[in-house]
Design a protein around this motif. Structure first.
Motif, PDB file in Angstrom:
ATOM      1  N   PHE A 297       0.650  -1.260   0.011  1.00  0.00           N
ATOM      2  CA  PHE A 297       0.094  -0.076   0.028  1.00  0.00           C
ATOM      3  C   PHE A 297       0.901   1.152  -0.103  1.00  0.00           C
ATOM      4  O   PHE A 297       0.513   2.065   0.739  1.00  0.00           O
ATOM      5  N   HIS A 298       2.192   1.298  -0.752  1.00  0.00           N
ATOM      6  CA  HIS A 298       2.798   2.275  -0.839  1.00  0.00           C
ATOM      7  C   HIS A 298       2.817   3.280  -2.012  1.00  0.00           C
ATOM      8  O   HIS A 298       3.484   4.404  -1.760  1.00  0.00           O
ATOM      9  N   ARG A 299       1.867   3.075  -2.826  1.00  0.00           N
ATOM     10  CA  ARG A 299       1.763   3.643  -4.267  1.00  0.00           C
ATOM     11  C   ARG A 299       1.721   5.154  -3.886  1.00  0.00           C
ATOM     12  O   ARG A 299       1.910   6.039  -4.733  1.00  0.00           O
ATOM     13  N   TRP A 300       1.085   5.645  -2.611  1.00  0.00           N
ATOM     14  CA  TRP A 300       0.313   6.782  -2.555  1.00  0.00           C
ATOM     15  C   TRP A 300       1.793   7.762  -2.447  1.00  0.00           C
ATOM     16  O   TRP A 300       1.524   9.031  -2.826  1.00  0.00           O
ATOM     17  N   LEU A 301       2.721   7.347  -1.908  1.00  0.00           N
ATOM     18  CA  LEU A 301       3.929   8.105  -1.611  1.00  0.00           C
ATOM     19  C   LEU A 301       4.573   8.687  -2.943  1.00  0.00           C
ATOM     20  O   LEU A 301       4.689  10.009  -3.144  1.00  0.00           O
ATOM     21  N   PRO A 302       4.875   7.880  -3.895  1.00  0.00           N
ATOM     22  CA  PRO A 302       5.195   8.467  -5.061  1.00  0.00           C
ATOM     23  C   PRO A 302       4.381   9.306  -5.702  1.00  0.00           C
ATOM     24  O   PRO A 302       4.738  10.186  -6.450  1.00  0.00           O
ATOM     25  N   ALA A 303       3.180   8.898  -5.928  1.00  0.00           N
ATOM     26  CA  ALA A 303       2.061   9.669  -6.273  1.00  0.00           C
ATOM     27  C   ALA A 303       2.053  10.989  -5.834  1.00  0.00           C
ATOM     28  O   ALA A 303       1.757  12.291  -6.488  1.00  0.00           O
ATOM     29  N   ALA A 304       2.060  11.289  -4.548  1.00  0.00           N
ATOM     30  CA  ALA A 304       2.090  12.638  -3.944  1.00  0.00           C
ATOM     31  C   ALA A 304       3.344  13.388  -4.163  1.00  0.00           C
ATOM     32  O   ALA A 304       3.115  14.551  -3.706  1.00  0.00           O
ATOM     33  N   MET A 305       4.070  12.929  -4.942  1.00  0.00           N
ATOM     34  CA  MET A 305       5.222  13.796  -5.136  1.00  0.00           C
ATOM     35  C   MET A 305       5.059  14.874  -6.107  1.00  0.00           C
ATOM     36  O   MET A 305       5.688  15.742  -6.334  1.00  0.00           O
ATOM     37  N   VAL A 306       3.785  14.853  -6.699  1.00  0.00           N
ATOM     38  CA  VAL A 306       3.267  15.774  -7.594  1.00  0.00           C
ATOM     39  C   VAL A 306       3.081  17.373  -6.834  1.00  0.00           C
ATOM     40  O   VAL A 306       3.077  18.325  -7.463  1.00  0.00           O
ATOM     41  N   ALA A 307       3.064  17.148  -5.503  1.00  0.00           N
ATOM     42  CA  ALA A 307       2.702  18.430  -4.615  1.00  0.00           C
ATOM     43  C   ALA A 307       4.102  19.250  -4.688  1.00  0.00           C
ATOM     44  O   ALA A 307       5.197  18.638  -5.094  1.00  0.00           O
ATOM     45  N   PRO A 308       3.672  20.498  -4.309  1.00  0.00           N
ATOM     46  CA  PRO A 308       4.929  21.500  -4.300  1.00  0.00           C
ATOM     47  C   PRO A 308       5.775  20.834  -3.144  1.00  0.00           C
ATOM     48  O   PRO A 308       5.616  20.244  -2.243  1.00  0.00           O
ATOM     49  N   THR A 309       7.164  21.051  -3.367  1.00  0.00           N
ATOM     50  CA  THR A 309       8.424  20.610  -2.511  1.00  0.00           C
ATOM     51  C   THR A 309       8.159  20.734  -1.141  1.00  0.00           C
ATOM     52  O   THR A 309       8.259  19.839  -0.331  1.00  0.00           O
ATOM     53  N   PRO A 310       7.631  22.094  -0.679  1.00  0.00           N
ATOM     54  CA  PRO A 310       7.457  22.090   0.813  1.00  0.00           C
ATOM     55  C   PRO A 310       6.505  21.116   1.337  1.00  0.00           C
ATOM     56  O   PRO A 310       6.505  20.337   2.349  1.00  0.00           O
TER      57      PRO A 310
END
Lengths: 480, 494, 118
Positions: free
Chosen positions: A222-235
């Motif tokens: 259930f880890h896929r959300w982490l790489p997906a969330a990289m679309v957010a601004p860096t802060p």
């Protein structure tokens, strides 16, 4: 303790009200963050003395209150989160303005709400309260993840929300209800509440539900959300996905292990062993995947997944060294990873580069940034003079104590892999010939605010190495 | 002879007599204000009655002082008082909203007629809940049903007419089944008074007649409360009716249907007969689960938002019936609690959709793009209501879900608990679609000036939303009454 | 055998009920559906009234020397139900008129096909 929750929440309407005057708005955030950190620090002496104050907020179910209770692990988490909120706010000012981001008010407002939720998770006195704030955290970070508003952001948001809410509703809530039925309470108690309430197989199943139900710990699959969330601004990636959200996840697992199940019970459960193997697999697999990523944020994301596996492993080992190691790793990894993400962010703002292959020779133009990157990498790898050394040390001792030589081997191999995917970046930046347009034409460093933040967190990594005492003391009090 | 003593009958008589009075008021605005006043009066009465019941136990009132069981008796216990509160409360909140909404959706010369029908519907629903006589229940049921058919047909789309017609056919069959059931019961016991029936039935439950009566009653009531697969009238009826009608009926009519089910199954027949001799539990359980999954899945594919929420309602009714099918204290508490909570959720959502319709003229999903920016308060309300449907903590939806899971685990049906939670995930999908469309997409090209809904609409919506949040944290009233009601129905101590 | 024939009123009621039900389901004409509904309801009325008759009882009017009366209560109930039935029929037919105005037909299939493209 109540104030710790309310300060960020009060900041929210103030931030929104000040939306036309950016300097005022940012000041509100900074003041709130400083206040929060001060409040949390002021709570520290009580805890070190052994006091465990508690507060009841409301009682939605008879016998099941929403309650806050102070204990060492929660305090540790709260300290890290509040301090790093302050630093991240400083960093964000530089980043958001340098990158000319839209909707900054919305950004700062939701950040504050998310921090309030983190405080709630940290100080939760029972599992239900933790669950409530856990969900609030998921919901309040969704607008942050999808900040860009693009199609890609939207799809990423779907994965994020889907995985996190899905695992928490189907697995975690079920586990909590079951715990309530078995033990008659969900209060966090030293020594746990579940021993003797059900046969080992049932408790093993319950543990599995908990571990997979905490999607924020990014345990595979259930880890896929982490790489997906990289679309957010860096802060956002930095604070939330290196510090607040993921740490809330592993924090929850650690709390479940120590305060719901209790070390004694954990060591006897067979299921715990199997889950340790899952954690170990996550550590290795994530490192392997990280090595193949060219996008810097993606590589860091998988590195985080791998590092979270360490904390989960320690929590599952549930012996003294394991618990101390996990708790310390929460702190050291937080500082290390946030620095790495900060660096990634300023590289993006200053040079618009996101791929590692483009970053050769960048050290000439951004020396401070890459130096910080180097030190933080050392922390993640676990080498002196960075703080990660100690946390990995204790985790290794934990595996030895439990007689799990295979796991010790995994830790060693993983450190080697960490070297393989982290060190090349700063090394190439300093020692390789520049690629593309990295022509050394004077330094081209990051915006001032962001740079200041990076320096502070890097110093944090170093401080944690030379003065691990307070951290160790706090960590070893967990479970008493 | 104080007025307070006659409150049970006044609850029904006041709206009943107001209806023809409303007919005489030609002016639309006047009719609206008159209806509003009546509704608030009824709410005050309902609150007073609930307090009476909580303090003194069941309230009994003999019509025309003819003693039961020969005369018709009005009998109010915890369940009745609770549902009474729901119905009058929702009506009191929906009516302020109705002023502008009805003025726009119904032709001016028919507005006073609309409110007349509304008052009749209110009378019917209140009467069903208060009465203690089985045939009286049928009469009020038909009063509310007939006025509902007429109200639904007022929608602007011509499909409102066919929707109303189909509802009429199916609803009348259902009501006639109930009539047959009551008749058969009367044949066997010689009484129509509910308490008296409960006392006399155990002696004759072993006969084929009583079993047939049970079957007819359950099927008839299931038609009224839209239990799968007898729910086919609901989506069309809710979709094409005027916004106010949908909001009011969605939050009350099916709840009253569930109440009728509870009355007949638990009070009159008794849990022992219904669940052991007639194995009602597994039947309701399976149908409820089918309702939840089937309806939630269909909801995901709907483009018309009212239709989507209508299917969502069918799923939520499944949750209520699921709680009831466990026949345990926790299960029944969960079911009764969800009556209240769902009324809050769906009431708020349909009102918010009504506001969208008022400003936009449509409720097609594609037309709602970018609405989060242009109608922030309304969309925020929809988001919170949606979160409540999913069952996120701090909302009433979570409380219902918690008790349902607890009930399932207590009864040993843990796969059901998992299924309930999976159902929440389905709700997440269709709410997620709505949120994404409203907040992530740019508004469509034909950008007419779309402003936020007027205050008279926002206030009722937000009252219900805040109630959603409040009762999600402070549950002492709702859970307390639900638990006592459940205990009463089961004949155990709370 | 005696019981079967003796229960003839119930047989009639059931037969009428099923006939009405069949008409509602099988016919596509909206007016016929309402007629079917009426037959269905009438069957229920007959069921009630016939069950009120007491063997050897006279009409339920107080009179000298009469000891056994038929039960008047079902009659009362059915009066109410008849009124309800009348109201339902009236409402139903009113709807049919409006549908006819809107669609130009009262055949269910035609109405369906007119709505399909939407």
């Amino acid at each position: 303790m109540l104030l710790a929750l309310t300060v960020p929440l009060v900041a929210v309407p103030l931030v929104v009200a000040a939306r036309r005057r950016p300097n005022l708005r940012e000041s509100v955030t900074l003041i709130a963050a400083t206040l929060l950190f001060g409040l949390v620090v002021s709570l520290a002496p009580q805890v070190m003395d052994g006091a465990r104050p508690a507060v009841i907020l409301a009682e939605p179910f008879p016998g099941l209150p929403l309650a806050l209770a102070l204990e060492p692990l929660g305090l540790l988490f709260a300290l890290i989160a509040s301090f790093l909120w302050l630093i991240t706010s400083v960093y964000s000012i530089g980043y958001m303005r340098g990158h000319k981001e839209q909707h900054q008010t919305r950004f700062y407002a939701y950040f504050a709400i998310a921090l309030a939720a983190v405080m709630g998770v940290a100080f939760a006195g029972n599992m239900l309260t933790l669950f409530v704030f856990y969900e609030v955290l998921t919901l309040s970070t969704y607008p942050l993840v999808t900040h860009a508003g693009t199609d890609q952001a939207r799809r990423a948001g779907r994965v994020y929300l889907g995985l996190l809410l899905g695992t928490s509703i189907v697995f975690l809530l079920l586990a909590i209800a079951w715990t309530w039925l078995l033990a008659g309470t969900t209060d966090f108690t030293p020594g746990g509440i579940l021993s003797g309430t059900a046969p080992a197989a049932t408790l093993g199943l319950l543990l599995t539900l908990y571990v997979f139900g905490v999607g924020k710990a990014a345990l595979m699959p259930f880890h896929r959300w982490l790489p997906a969330a990289m679309v957010a601004p860096t802060p956002v990636s930095a604070l939330l996905h290196a510090v607040a959200v993921v740490k809330a996840g592993v924090f929850t697992i650690l709390k479940v292990s120590v305060y719901l199940f209790g070390s004694g019970l954990m060591i006897t459960l067979v299921a715990s062993q199997w889950l340790q193997y899952v954690a170990a697999a996550t550590i290795l697999l994530a490192s392997l995947v990280a090595m193949r990523q060219d996008n810097l944020k993606a590589r860091l994301a998988y590195s985080t997944i791998s590092q979270l596996g360490y904390v989960v492993l320690g929590a599952l080992l549930a012996n003294a060294a394991g618990i101390v190691g996990s708790a310390m790793h929460i702190a050291t990894h937080a500082f290390g990873k946030i620095t790495l993400f900060f660096c990634a962010g300023v590289i993006l703002v200053a040079t618009h580069k996101t791929e590692i292959s483009q970053m050769r020779g960048l050290g000439r133009r951004m020396p401070i940034t890459m130096m910080a990157f180097l030190i933080a990498s050392l922390s993640i790898i676990g080498l002196p003079p960075a703080g990660g050394t100690w946390s990995k040390w204790y985790l290794a001792i934990g595996t030895l104590e439990a007689g799990q030589l295979a796991l010790l081997a995994v830790l060693m191999i993983s450190s080697l892999l960490n070297i393989a995917y982290l060190l090349p970046i700063p090394l190439h930046a300093f020692f390789s010939a520049p690629s593309g347009d990295n022509v050394p034409g004077g330094t081209y460093e990051a915006p001032l605010f962001s740079l200041a933040a990076i320096i502070i967190t890097t110093l944090g990594c170093l401080v944690l190495f030379f003065y691990p005492g307070p951290l160790y003391q706090l960590a070893s009090q967990i479970g008493r | 002879m104080q007025l307070g003593q006659h409150l049970p009958i006044l609850q029904v008589v006041i709206p009943l007599l107001s209806a023809p009075l409303c007919l005489l008021l030609r002016n639309g605005r006047l009719a609206w204000m008159f209806t509003l006043a009546v509704s608030w009066l009824v709410l005050a009465g309902a609150v007073w009655l609930l307090l009476q019941v909580l303090a003194h136990g069941t309230v009994s009132y003999a019509l025309g002082t003819w003693p039961a069981p020969w005369g018709i008796e009005y009998h109010l216990d915890h369940v009745s008082a609770f549902v009474l509160l729901i119905v009058s409360g929702i009506s009191a909140v929906v009516l302020p909203f109705a002023g502008k909404s009805v003025a726009r959706e119904i032709p001016a010369d028919r507005v006073s007629l609309f409110y007349t029908l509304y008052l009749l519907c209110l009378t019917g629903l209140l009467g069903i809940v208060i009465t203690g006589d089985a045939f009286n229940l049928f009469v009020f049921l038909e009063i509310s049903a007939l006025s509902s058919y007429a109200l639904i047909s007022q929608g602007r789309d011509r499909r409102a007419l066919t929707a109303s017609y189909h509802y009429l056919i199916l609803g009348t069959i259902g009501a006639t089944f109930i009539l047959i059931g009551v008749g058969l019961l009367y044949m066997m016991t010689g009484t129509l008074n509910m308490q008296d029936l409960a006392a006399r039935l155990p002696a004759v439950t072993d006969t084929r007649t009583v079993r047939t009566a049970f079957a007819f009653l359950v099927v008839g009531i299931s038609l009224k409360l839209a239990l799968f697969p007898l729910h086919l009238w609901l989506p069309n009826a809710y979709t094409y009716a005027p916004s106010v009608v949908t909001a009011f009926l969605a939050a009350t009519a099916t709840k009253v249907g569930v109440y009728v089910l509870l009355r007949f199954v638990f009070t009159i027949f008794g849990a022992a007969f219904a669940f052991q001799a007639m194995s009602l539990g597994p039947i309701l359980l399976v149908l409820a689960l089918l309702a939840i999954f089937n309806a939630s899945t269909v909801a995901i594919f709907q483009d018309n938002l009212k239709r989507m929420l209508a299917y969502s309602s069918v799923a939520q009714i499944g949750y209520m019936v699921l709680g009831i099918s466990f026949a345990s204290l926790t299960g029944l508490t969960a079911g009764i609690l969800h009556l209240f909570n769902h009324a809050l959720m769906k009431g708020a959502l349909f009102l918010a959709l009504g506001a969208v319709f008022y400003q936009l003229g449509t409720v097609q999903l594609t037309q709602l793009r970018g609405l989060g920016r242009r109608m922030p308060w309304t969309m925020a309300a929809i988001v919170i209501g949606g979160l409540s449907l999913v069952g996120v903590p701090l909302t009433v939806g979570f409380i219902s879900k918690w008790y349902l899971i607890l009930a399932a685990l207590e009864s040993g049906w843990w796969p059901v608990a998992v299924l309930v939670l999976l159902g929440s995930l389905l709700a997440m999908v269709y709410i997620g679609r709505l949120v994404e469309t409203a907040y992530f997409h740019a508004p469509p090209e034909d950008d007419r000036e779309v402003r936020e809904a007027p205050l008279s609409m926002l206030l009722p919506i937000w009252t219900l939303i805040l109630a959603n949040l409040y009762f999600g944290i402070d549950t002492s009233l709702t859970v307390g009454v639900a638990r006592q009601a459940a205990a009463l129905l089961l004949g155990v101590s709370p | 055998m005696a019981t079967v024939l003796g229960l003839y009123n119930y047989w009639i009621a059931i037969f009428l009920m099923m006939t009405g039900f069949y008409v509602v389901i099988a016919h596509g004409n909206l007016v016929k559906k309402i007629v079917g509904l009426n037959i269905f309801q009438v069957a229920v009325f007959i069921l009630y009234i016939s069950m009120g008759k007491v063997r050897g009882g006279s009409a339920p009017i107080l009179a000298e020397g009469v000891t056994s009366y038929s039960n008047p209560l079902p009659h009362v109930l059915i009066l109410t139900a008849i009124v309800v039935g009348v109201a339902t029929t009236a409402l139903g037919l009113a709807l049919v008129i409006r549908i006819n105005e809107a669609y130009g037909t009262v055949e269910e299939d035609d109405i369906h096909s007119q709505d399909e493209p939407e």
